[in-house]
Enzyme design. Structure first.
Site, PDB file in Angstrom:
ATOM      1  N   LYS A 166       0.881  -1.171   0.000  1.00  0.00           N
ATOM      2  CA  LYS A 166       0.000   0.000   0.000  1.00  0.00           C
ATOM      3  C   LYS A 166       0.913   1.213   0.000  1.00  0.00           C
ATOM      4  O   LYS A 166       1.646   1.463   0.970  1.00  0.00           O
ATOM      5  CB  LYS A 166      -0.916  -0.031   1.243  1.00  0.00           C
ATOM      6  CG  LYS A 166      -1.843   1.165   1.362  1.00  0.00           C
ATOM      7  CD  LYS A 166      -3.022   1.095   0.417  1.00  0.00           C
ATOM      8  CE  LYS A 166      -3.939   2.316   0.589  1.00  0.00           C
ATOM      9  NZ  LYS A 166      -5.109   2.271  -0.288  1.00  0.00           N
ATOM     10  N   THR A 210      -4.409   6.352   3.625  1.00  0.00           N
ATOM     11  CA  THR A 210      -5.042   7.510   4.268  1.00  0.00           C
ATOM     12  C   THR A 210      -6.343   7.076   4.949  1.00  0.00           C
ATOM     13  O   THR A 210      -6.916   6.034   4.621  1.00  0.00           O
ATOM     14  CB  THR A 210      -5.355   8.645   3.260  1.00  0.00           C
ATOM     15  OG1 THR A 210      -6.438   8.241   2.407  1.00  0.00           O
ATOM     16  CG2 THR A 210      -4.146   9.009   2.430  1.00  0.00           C
ATOM     17  N   PRO A 259     -17.492 -10.028  -4.301  1.00  0.00           N
ATOM     18  CA  PRO A 259     -18.837  -9.740  -3.792  1.00  0.00           C
ATOM     19  C   PRO A 259     -18.825  -8.723  -2.647  1.00  0.00           C
ATOM     20  O   PRO A 259     -17.893  -8.717  -1.834  1.00  0.00           O
ATOM     21  CB  PRO A 259     -19.331 -11.102  -3.289  1.00  0.00           C
ATOM     22  CG  PRO A 259     -18.468 -12.108  -3.968  1.00  0.00           C
ATOM     23  CD  PRO A 259     -17.146 -11.448  -4.191  1.00  0.00           C
ATOM     24  N   ALA A 260     -19.849  -7.902  -2.596  1.00  0.00           N
ATOM     25  CA  ALA A 260     -19.988  -6.941  -1.503  1.00  0.00           C
ATOM     26  C   ALA A 260     -19.971  -7.681  -0.170  1.00  0.00           C
ATOM     27  O   ALA A 260     -20.534  -8.772  -0.053  1.00  0.00           O
ATOM     28  CB  ALA A 260     -21.299  -6.177  -1.666  1.00  0.00           C
ATOM     29  N   GLY A 261     -19.307  -7.109   0.805  1.00  0.00           N
ATOM     30  CA  GLY A 261     -19.277  -7.688   2.142  1.00  0.00           C
ATOM     31  C   GLY A 261     -18.231  -8.763   2.338  1.00  0.00           C
ATOM     32  O   GLY A 261     -18.132  -9.340   3.429  1.00  0.00           O
ATOM     33  N   ALA A 310      -4.561   4.621  -4.129  1.00  0.00           N
ATOM     34  CA  ALA A 310      -5.456   5.213  -3.134  1.00  0.00           C
ATOM     35  C   ALA A 310      -6.496   6.053  -3.854  1.00  0.00           C
ATOM     36  O   ALA A 310      -6.303   7.239  -4.063  1.00  0.00           O
ATOM     37  CB  ALA A 310      -4.672   6.047  -2.131  1.00  0.00           C
ATOM     38  N   GLU A 346      -1.068  -1.286  -4.304  1.00  0.00           N
ATOM     39  CA  GLU A 346      -2.402  -0.695  -4.247  1.00  0.00           C
ATOM     40  C   GLU A 346      -2.294   0.815  -4.173  1.00  0.00           C
ATOM     41  O   GLU A 346      -1.532   1.352  -3.364  1.00  0.00           O
ATOM     42  CB  GLU A 346      -3.193  -1.228  -3.046  1.00  0.00           C
ATOM     43  CG  GLU A 346      -4.617  -0.710  -3.058  1.00  0.00           C
ATOM     44  CD  GLU A 346      -5.469  -1.222  -1.909  1.00  0.00           C
ATOM     45  OE1 GLU A 346      -5.110  -2.241  -1.312  1.00  0.00           O
ATOM     46  OE2 GLU A 346      -6.485  -0.570  -1.626  1.00  0.00           O
ATOM     47  N   GLY A 375     -15.100  -4.377  -7.813  1.00  0.00           N
ATOM     48  CA  GLY A 375     -15.080  -4.513  -6.347  1.00  0.00           C
ATOM     49  C   GLY A 375     -15.811  -3.314  -5.745  1.00  0.00           C
ATOM     50  O   GLY A 375     -15.278  -2.233  -5.795  1.00  0.00           O
ATOM     51  N   SER A 376     -17.048  -3.477  -5.317  1.00  0.00           N
ATOM     52  CA  SER A 376     -17.600  -4.788  -5.048  1.00  0.00           C
ATOM     53  C   SER A 376     -18.898  -5.028  -5.837  1.00  0.00           C
ATOM     54  O   SER A 376     -19.561  -4.076  -6.226  1.00  0.00           O
ATOM     55  CB  SER A 376     -17.878  -4.902  -3.555  1.00  0.00           C
ATOM     56  OG  SER A 376     -18.789  -3.892  -3.143  1.00  0.00           O
TER      57      SER A 376
HETATM   58  C1  LIG Z   1      -9.678   7.473   1.953  1.00  0.00           C
HETATM   59  C2  LIG Z   1      -9.172   6.310   1.202  1.00  0.00           C
HETATM   60  N1  LIG Z   1      -7.943   5.818   1.778  1.00  0.00           N
HETATM   61  C3  LIG Z   1      -7.153   5.315   0.860  1.00  0.00           C
HETATM   62  O1  LIG Z   1      -6.071   4.747   1.111  1.00  0.00           O
HETATM   63  N2  LIG Z   1      -7.706   5.528  -0.336  1.00  0.00           N
HETATM   64  C4  LIG Z   1      -8.843   6.436  -0.267  1.00  0.00           C
HETATM   65  C5  LIG Z   1      -8.422   7.834  -0.756  1.00  0.00           C
HETATM   66  C6  LIG Z   1      -9.321   8.300  -1.861  1.00  0.00           C
HETATM   67  C7  LIG Z   1      -8.831   9.612  -2.472  1.00  0.00           C
HETATM   68  C8  LIG Z   1      -9.739  10.090  -3.585  1.00  0.00           C
HETATM   69  C9  LIG Z   1      -9.406  11.467  -4.079  1.00  0.00           C
HETATM   70  C10 LIG Z   1     -10.362  11.945  -5.189  1.00  0.00           C
HETATM   71  O2  LIG Z   1     -10.314  11.421  -6.314  1.00  0.00           O
HETATM   72  O3  LIG Z   1     -11.206  12.819  -4.946  1.00  0.00           O
END
Ligand SMILES: C[C@@H]1NC(=O)N[C@@H]1CCCCCC(=O)O
Length: 209
Positions: free
Chosen positions: A5, A9, A168-170, A79, A77, A138-139
């Site tokens: 990751k 955030t 799948p959701a959940g 964000a 991954e 997803g999802s």
């Molecule tokens: C809060 C979540 N935490 C994370 O690691 N990814 C998300 C962050 C999303 C940011 C989207 C910014 C946008 O496109 O507006």
């Protein structure tokens, strides 16, 4: 396998982040997180507001390359999406992918709005010389609406990349044992490249498409 990751955030210091969640559910995975910023915002914004050093794309690429020396597969991954900013210079996951020449898996929502966002993402990947490896939904809702069902056919078309499965959701609420037993059905392709409709829990008649 390793999961990296790049910047987490919206998670407090003592809470498990996304990488830790993957390791908990999937098992036998090395989980790594380069930085964490508490507010649920784009990493660049969250880092700036917290007065913390942001993560730069070259650091993501270097960490992924290091993990790749000890793992057969490294999943990085992002964000929130391909062009979500990591640093004040506008560095993104796309820059990290470019540094690595890595294929990019696009995770898309199921419903209305997905066609546009997914096509924009795969077009941007190609304009940067990157290859969209495929799409994972997803999802996938337990009761998919008309748009979600139609998207199964339309997504690969607009994205120019295969639909590789759906989660799948959940699913995150399953026990690790149940998760590991079910996951192959969500993501495994048939040898002829088609997908088991059960994986998408399509309960409507085909003419609903
Ligand atoms: C809060 C979540 N935490 C994370 O690691 N990814 C998300 C962050 C999303 C940011 C989207 C910014 C946008 O496109 O507006």
């Amino acid at each position: 396998m390793a999961v990296l990751k790049a910047a987490q955030t919206g998670v407090g210091p003592d809470e498990p982040g996304d990488a830790a969640e993957v390791a908990r559910l999937a098992g036998a995975v090395t989980a790594a997180e380069l930085a964490r910023f508490p507010e649920p915002l784009a990493p660049a914004t969250a880092a700036r507001r917290a007065g913390l050093t942001p993560v730069h794309p070259h650091e993501v690429a270097e960490a992924a390359a290091k993990l790749a020396t000890e793992h057969d597969l490294v999943l990085v991954e992002g964000a929130g999406g391909l062009l979500v900013r990591f640093d004040a210079a506008g560095g993104t996951l796309a820059d990290a992918a470019r540094l690595l020449s890595a294929p990019v898996l696009v995770v898309a929502p199921a419903g209305l709005g997905t066609l546009n966002a997914t096509e924009l993402t795969t077009r941007e990947l190609r304009s940067r010389g990157l290859v969209p490896a495929g799409i994972v939904i997803g999802s996938w809702p337990t009761a998919p609406d008309l748009a979600a069902r139609c998207n199964l056919a339309d997504l690969p078309d607009v994205a120019g990349a295969p639909l590789l499965g759906s989660v799948p959701a959940g699913s995150g609420a399953l026990s690790p044992t149940a998760f590991r037993a079910a996951a192959p059905h969500w993501l495994a392709p048939r040898l002829d490249g088609s997908w088991d409709a059960e994986a998408f829990r399509v309960r409507e008649a085909p003419e609903a498409f």
